[in-house]
Design a protein around this motif. Structure first.
Motif, PDB file in Angstrom:
ATOM      1  N   VAL A  46       0.840  -1.203   0.000  1.00 37.40           N
ATOM      2  CA  VAL A  46       0.000   0.000   0.000  1.00 37.40           C
ATOM      3  C   VAL A  46       0.873   1.250   0.000  1.00 37.40           C
ATOM      4  O   VAL A  46       0.614   2.204  -0.751  1.00 37.40           O
ATOM      5  N   GLN A  49       2.543   1.608  -3.497  1.00 37.02           N
ATOM      6  CA  GLN A  49       1.585   1.988  -4.537  1.00 37.02           C
ATOM      7  C   GLN A  49       1.152   3.451  -4.431  1.00 37.02           C
ATOM      8  O   GLN A  49       0.738   4.048  -5.419  1.00 37.02           O
ATOM      9  N   ASN A  50       1.262   4.015  -3.254  1.00 36.11           N
ATOM     10  CA  ASN A  50       0.820   5.388  -3.038  1.00 36.11           C
ATOM     11  C   ASN A  50       1.967   6.377  -2.898  1.00 36.11           C
ATOM     12  O   ASN A  50       1.740   7.548  -2.602  1.00 36.11           O
ATOM     13  N   ASN A  52       5.249   8.606  -4.292  1.00 36.86           N
ATOM     14  CA  ASN A  52       5.759   9.196  -5.532  1.00 36.86           C
ATOM     15  C   ASN A  52       7.172   8.675  -5.772  1.00 36.86           C
ATOM     16  O   ASN A  52       7.733   7.948  -4.954  1.00 36.86           O
TER      17      ASN A  52
END
Length: 70
Positions: A46, A49-50, A52
């Motif tokens: 998680v 995936q989030n 930058n």
């Protein structure tokens, strides 16, 4: 039995605040139990995936440095 472990883990911590998430992570690491590794993996997924690109590079550098110390 078709158990979606990722989904179950995400459901288990969804809605948790930062303090609760930190407690989950710290408890999982301190327990040292192998059964906790999938949950930590899902939480890292998680985060990844989030994140930058700059955050990902920082995580990779931290990971590389941490692995060199062990």
């Amino acid at each position: 039995m078709n158990l979606n472990l990722r989904h179950a883990i995400r459901e288990n911590v969804s809605g948790n605040n930062q303090a609760q998430l930190q407690e989950t992570i710290v408890d999982a690491i301190q327990s040292g139990e192998e059964k906790m590794l999938p949950g930590l993996g899902v939480l890292f997924e998680v985060i990844w995936q989030n994140a930058n690109e700059q955050d990902k590079q920082e995580m990779l550098q931290t990971l590389e440095q941490g692995l060199k110390q062990h």
